[in-house]
Write an enzyme that holds these catalytic residues in place. Structure first.
Site: not given
Lengths: 340, 340, 340
Positions: C193, C234-236, C254
């Site tokens: 990450q 969450g990520h992205n 995402g």
């Protein structure tokens, strides 16, 4: 690292320039000349999309067309492996920040880095190569294995024992008192919470997640298990190895989750329920107290049912308007038949 | 403590050796000679399972067979009471850690223990016998009663007033600004949050839980109420006495929860909804804004309905495949009748 | 402020005494002579309820009856605006608490207030007029714009860039590692990450909420967006401008949320799903991975459907008992017809 070194590392087939020096990785779209990227072919996609990446990890069917590629059966996995090496960061300087407070009776291994305002209480044991970020807390008697990582503000109570390479993200809490209550005539008293927490090696616990200590016995999390952010693990839960729980999952007390189970985000599990090995429970799914699902299989909904059954139930409701019309028509026909 | 002293404490009937010295408690399975245990008879169980426990608290029907037992009408309750005495820990040393920062205008009662890196702002009041763990924060003007316990990293804003023996577990936040927004043409402005939080005596707030201050008026939590980990209490909620909320419950703004209600894990309550006294709301249940349930009764599902009704609805869906078949058969028969 | 000044500020019509000095605001019920209040007329309400408030902001139809009022088309909005001015607090004293640890290479703007035990790492940039509460953490290289506010224990990793006037409430975490895993034969390895977090101006992030850094690319939150407590991003994720998320909402990796969308409490969104502009998703609603809803419209349930459709489905189930009876009656009749 050079493209040749990366190909060797991921055991891929290099096509093109083996001496290209890469600095980091990025997405296909954003990668530049010094970046590694990877391509996960989507259904119907035939050609590698245009990219400025210095090198792309691709599946074996991809043609090179003069580019530098690494062919691999598992491009994403190989990319992750390469990136872990490419981005490997030097360990923070070992040593203890002067503002940290480490009790004289604590045992601190070699090359441990202890950040500002960290607190380590009496008799705690911190294994070699561990890194404790600012404001981390390690309670009296706690045990951390080698290479553990406490991010800023992570807290480990004295009743907890962590294996090697355990990571607690920012604000995570391990070993807080469980929610054990005894009703006495008109109010609640605490059921004493005197058990501990035992966490296997290579476990990760997400930011602001909470793992309660056991009531009498221990709460256990097996090696390799990964918990996302804001997860709640109640007292006495017994979680197996290589289990995955997405964010905001909640386990009540005494829940058993066997190896390799996967719990989707916001899933909620009732007291003493059991989730068998390799079960996949969909997001927001709910398992009632004392129930068992699996081993194996996909489940969804509240109460959790086999995914296929749950989807079938939803489809049944879709058909209702048509059935209601049918019943209406039938009634009309029957009435007509009765009259005739 | 001796077995005789424990029997006296829990008002149980001692059978066997009254002078056995016990050090702690454990489960029946794991207890050793110096442990107290208890037996909660499961349906069909006739005999006390084998155990190495020095003494077991049992129901009155249990025969001794030479063992040392304490007979009690409520074995689990008696065990909890005994264990609270057995495991009573000496209060941490009173005094203020040199690294803590206590404003000169704060009032600190007798025998208060203030841990490393704690911050207490101007004009705050901390009652006697309170214990503030490392990295705890008490904002300017906050009031903590006697015997309060802030675990590591718990935070109390200056607008909050806590009764006696209030416990905040690690990372809990009391008095943060509520989520009050005003839409202005194309963006949101804050509705000022200037109310406070009032928390009764003997309240517990779990790890990383959040209680917001009121917008204009106060957010209130009545005496004896227990909140588990990662619970969210929105601004202006009015929570009664001896309420229980399991982990990850969320209350929007202005929710009323009356005395002795019990909310299962991950339950979610809409703005201004009301939960009557002694209501039991099942896990993941959802109550829509402005709705009322209770007083009394078990509820479940989203939208929350009486448990019996909710189960009946699920059973109706179970019957659908059979009914669809029935309709199909009827249609065939009716068509045949029409033809004849 | 005087009533006259307040009327001018909110562009309202003053009726009565323009020179009344007001100190603060409160509810109609609890307001006293020095308080401003507002009245939101409920359906059927004709008269302003009795109040001791010095001045009330009312809608234009309200008659004065000798009281001091401010007439406005939007009483709640005008009240919020007035209260923001009335309650405007002086900025905390600029300067750095001696117990804070600010790396020499960090750049700190003018009039910044840095509280006790704060940690700011190498190369970080903190814009002018920012306020960092006790135990806040700013990682190496992080960028905070002007007028940012980190409440006690808020943590910003070095990969994050915050615009102006961004507020992180107590215990919020920005930039923690995302939940990216790669399964390797029998265990999970991390997908590195290495992306960052980019947060627009005027964003608020609630207490103990978590925003993960991107995997390769950045996680983004647009200007003016407001997140309540215990939210997980969450990520992205790519979140637009002026989006509102109530407490305990969770977004997997995402996810795209477009401008002005509103997510109810405990809503959960699967990987890569998309929520169109101005969508309103009800509390506890769940959107499956890769699905899209909107732009526009109200949605509810899991899987999320248009609100109207969701309510219709619930109503269908309500009708089932009647339909089952009808089918039973029809069968009896058909059998009778067959016999005749």
């Amino acid at each position: 690292m050079t493209t040749g070194e990366i190909a060797a590392l991921v055991k891929g087939e290099l096509v093109g320039d083996a001496d290209l020096e890469l600095e980091s990785g990025h997405t296909l779209e954003k990668a530049r000349e010094t970046h590694l990227a990877f391509w996960k072919r989507r259904p119907g996609q035939k050609e590698l999309p245009p990219t400025r990446a210095g090198c792309v990890i691709v599946d074996p069917r991809t043609s090179a067309d003069g580019r530098t590629l690494i062919r691999s059966l598992h491009p994403r996995r190989a990319f992750a492996q390469a990136l872990r090496s490419l981005m490997a960061q030097p360990a923070p300087d070992a040593g203890t920040d002067p503002s940290a407070q480490v009790d004289a009776s604590a045992t601190i291994g070699s090359r441990v880095s202890i950040g500002p305002h960290v607190v380590i209480e009496a008799g705690a044991l911190v294994g070699a190569d561990s890194v404790l970020g600012s404001h981390a807390f390690v309670g009296g008697g706690a045990v951390l294995g080698r290479g553990c990582r406490l991010h800023p503000g992570a807290r480990v109570y004295g009743n907890a024992r962590l294996g090697d390479r355990v990571t607690l993200h920012a604000g995570a809490v391990v070993g807080s008192e469980g929610f054990g209550l005894v009703f006495e005539t008109d109010h609640y008293e605490r059921f004493p919470q005197v058990g501990g927490v035992e966490i296997g090696s290579d476990v990760e616990i997400g930011a602001n997640s909470c793992v309660d200590r056991g009531a009498l016995d221990d709460t256990r999390i097996g090696a390799g298990t990964k918990l996302d952010n804001l997860v709640h693990i109640g007292h006495n839960c017994q979680i197996g190895r290589h289990v995955v729980m997405a964010a905001q999952v909640g386990l009540s007390g005494g829940v058993v989750v066997e190896d390799h189970a996967v719990l989707g985000g916001q899933a909620g599990i009732g007291d003493r329920a059991r989730i068998g090995a390799r079960v996949q429970l969909g997001g927001q799914g709910g398992l009632l107290p004392d129930k068992t699902i699996g081993p194996g299989g996909a489940y969804w909904g509240t109460p959790a049912r086999p995914l296929r059954e749950q989807l079938a139930r939803q489809a049944l409701v879709n058909r209702l308007p048509g059935v209601f019309d049918e019943v209406k028509r039938l009634r009309a026909k029957v009435e007509k038949l009765e009259e005739s």
